[in-house]
Design an enzyme around this catalytic site. Sequence first.
Site, PDB file in Angstrom:
ATOM      1  N   TYR A 112       0.879  -1.304   0.065  1.00  0.00           N
ATOM      2  CA  TYR A 112       0.043   0.005   0.034  1.00  0.00           C
ATOM      3  C   TYR A 112       0.886   1.222   0.075  1.00  0.00           C
ATOM      4  O   TYR A 112       1.844   1.219   0.508  1.00  0.00           O
ATOM      5  CB  TYR A 112      -0.838  -0.026   1.174  1.00  0.00           C
ATOM      6  CG  TYR A 112      -1.853   1.214   1.111  1.00  0.00           C
ATOM      7  CD1 TYR A 112      -1.565   2.112   2.546  1.00  0.00           C
ATOM      8  CD2 TYR A 112      -2.761   1.611   0.627  1.00  0.00           C
ATOM      9  CE1 TYR A 112      -2.334   3.402   2.760  1.00  0.00           C
ATOM     10  CE2 TYR A 112      -3.577   2.574   0.628  1.00  0.00           C
ATOM     11  CZ  TYR A 112      -3.526   3.555   1.644  1.00  0.00           C
ATOM     12  OH  TYR A 112      -4.207   4.808   1.890  1.00  0.00           O
ATOM     13  N   ASP A 138       9.464   3.189  -1.445  1.00  0.00           N
ATOM     14  CA  ASP A 138       8.378   3.864  -0.598  1.00  0.00           C
ATOM     15  C   ASP A 138       8.707   3.564   0.990  1.00  0.00           C
ATOM     16  O   ASP A 138       8.472   2.481   1.286  1.00  0.00           O
ATOM     17  CB  ASP A 138       6.842   3.220  -0.758  1.00  0.00           C
ATOM     18  CG  ASP A 138       6.104   3.837   0.089  1.00  0.00           C
ATOM     19  OD1 ASP A 138       4.692   3.630  -0.163  1.00  0.00           O
ATOM     20  OD2 ASP A 138       6.306   4.629   1.120  1.00  0.00           O
ATOM     21  N   LYS A 157       5.056   9.848   8.128  1.00  0.00           N
ATOM     22  CA  LYS A 157       5.037   9.240   9.497  1.00  0.00           C
ATOM     23  C   LYS A 157       6.156   9.640  10.555  1.00  0.00           C
ATOM     24  O   LYS A 157       6.170  10.871  10.898  1.00  0.00           O
ATOM     25  CB  LYS A 157       5.044   7.722   9.243  1.00  0.00           C
ATOM     26  CG  LYS A 157       3.938   6.989   8.861  1.00  0.00           C
ATOM     27  CD  LYS A 157       3.945   5.364   8.556  1.00  0.00           C
ATOM     28  CE  LYS A 157       2.974   4.884   7.713  1.00  0.00           C
ATOM     29  NZ  LYS A 157       1.327   4.885   8.294  1.00  0.00           N
TER      30      LYS A 157
HETATM   31  P1  KE4 Z   1      -0.604   8.487   4.362  1.00  0.00           P
HETATM   32  O1  KE4 Z   1      -1.058   9.283   3.354  1.00  0.00           O
HETATM   33  O2  KE4 Z   1      -1.779   7.711   5.176  1.00  0.00           O
HETATM   34  O3  KE4 Z   1       0.082   9.542   5.203  1.00  0.00           O
HETATM   35  O4  KE4 Z   1       0.627   7.572   3.881  1.00  0.00           O
HETATM   36  C1  KE4 Z   1       0.184   6.426   3.003  1.00  0.00           C
HETATM   37  C2  KE4 Z   1       1.440   5.426   2.905  1.00  0.00           C
HETATM   38  C3  KE4 Z   1       2.119   5.256   1.826  1.00  0.00           C
HETATM   39  N1  KE4 Z   1       3.177   4.188   2.046  1.00  0.00           N
HETATM   40  C4  KE4 Z   1       3.223   3.624   2.925  1.00  0.00           C
HETATM   41  C5  KE4 Z   1       4.180   2.422   3.035  1.00  0.00           C
HETATM   42  C6  KE4 Z   1       2.307   3.550   4.127  1.00  0.00           C
HETATM   43  O5  KE4 Z   1       2.170   2.503   5.101  1.00  0.00           O
HETATM   44  C7  KE4 Z   1       1.043   4.523   3.946  1.00  0.00           C
HETATM   45  C8  KE4 Z   1       0.142   4.401   5.171  1.00  0.00           C
HETATM   46  N2  KE4 Z   1      -0.051   3.440   6.016  1.00  0.00           N
HETATM   47  C9  KE4 Z   1      -1.216   3.215   6.631  1.00  0.00           C
HETATM   48  C10 KE4 Z   1      -1.012   1.910   7.544  1.00  0.00           C
HETATM   49  N3  KE4 Z   1      -1.224   0.842   7.092  1.00  0.00           N
HETATM   50  C11 KE4 Z   1      -1.769   4.469   7.347  1.00  0.00           C
HETATM   51  C12 KE4 Z   1      -3.072   4.172   8.375  1.00  0.00           C
HETATM   52  C13 KE4 Z   1      -4.394   4.462   7.628  1.00  0.00           C
HETATM   53  O6  KE4 Z   1      -4.505   4.396   6.243  1.00  0.00           O
HETATM   54  O7  KE4 Z   1      -5.175   5.073   8.492  1.00  0.00           O
END
Ligand code: KE4
Length: 426
Positions: free
Chosen positions: A143, A238, A266
């Site tokens: 993801y 990523d 993060k």
């Molecule tokens: P954000 O747009 O949520 O800040 O980041 C997206 C993203 C991009 N790349 C990786 C490897 C990520 O893990 C994420 C977001 N991770 C999720 C956890 N599985 C965020 C939690 C959520 O979607 O509420």
Amino acid sequence: MISRNQQLFERAQQRIPGGVNSPVRAFRSVGGTPRFFVTGSGARVTDADGTSYIDYVGSWGPLILGHAHPAVVAAVCDAAAHGLSFGAPTESEVEMAELLCDLLPSLELVRLVSSGTEATMSAIRLARGFTGRDLLVKFEGCYHGHSDSLLVKAGSGMLTFGNPSSGGVPADVARHTLVLDYNDADGLAAAFAEHGARIAAVIVEVVAGNMNLIAPRPAFLQEMRDLCSRHGSVLIFDEVMTGFRVGDKGAQGLYGVTPDLTTLGKVIGGGMPVGAFGGRREIMARIAPLGPVYQAGTLSGNPVAVAAGLATLKLLQMPGFHESLARRTRQLCDGLLAAAAKHGVVFSAQSIGGMFGLYFRSQCPQTYAQVMECDTDAFNRFFHGMLDAGHYFAPSAFEAGFVSAAHGEADIASTIAAADAVFRAW
Ligand code: KE4
């Protein structure tokens, strides 16, 4: 007597889709009522009913120092007192860019944004603009945020182009994404053999953390690097989740493979909205205002968010920080493994730096298909048993867990003892 969490969840659902501002928070895969947190301190969070938990989600990774770290809170308060946002350059953004480039040698230029999604969306557009190609390669189970090109599932055949995995994503967009199997170096080589000249970029979670935790096979990463170099495709790591979580040089430092672009998020925001993308100067020089690839953001590099990120990253530079975090995380996994074995529960676990995976399967999975073999009912039973005992794990069998520097020996021992009780009653 209805709990405060239940009252709040019912109220929330009147005005927020599903009652949450991000789907995984709704507890739909584990069942039950989401906990509405009121306060956090160190390794603990407290919900609206006054119940406290040792937290192994840490806001999905950012809280590597634990909740409300005094130095981070002080930095945020100080920055806020000087103005919340200017929409103009500030010195702290320069300091952040310099620090990120010092910490990750593959970064020659870096641009700050406000989320991981923005970072990956921008990096993909940049790779397409730099190469003049359209095709994007990603891996099933990884993801990278919710931009259209990434909400794509594998086509019918291994090398057929993607189909939308979400409503609202046009088929015309999805067909430019090829979805392959994570850790399958042969499959990747076959895709390049067939489409190499059309592949703009490969994007990968170096350590996968969104299908539970899956470790990369070293050959997989090196093959990816070699294929991208040979075909003139951009390799995007990523590291939104792994950046400064699995080591002081990120996953690229841990595995010794250098990407062309890296996305971050993060931890670099310390709990505030910060993302970033950066890499080779010749690629990054194509981003506006230098080049023709447009990207922008009202709150990009916001001084209050950057202050939280800088305060966090500086504390991560303490000698032995990552070694201690990795040791503590390993201790948790070893204790859970011993408890499961003692009570004959089919269970496996592994950790990489400050992140971990728990699997109700006899061996740690190495592929998406093996993750799908995990017993999700067993996970849900574990999740609720631990939640009732005051230990908060990710409310999904398909997420990684996180330990912070604030988790002490006593916290880890307490969680292991709680798991022993859950497994004893299995
Ligand atoms: P954000 O747009 O949520 O800040 O980041 C997206 C993203 C991009 N790349 C990786 C490897 C990520 O893990 C994420 C977001 N991770 C999720 C956890 N599985 C965020 C939690 C959520 O979607 O509420």
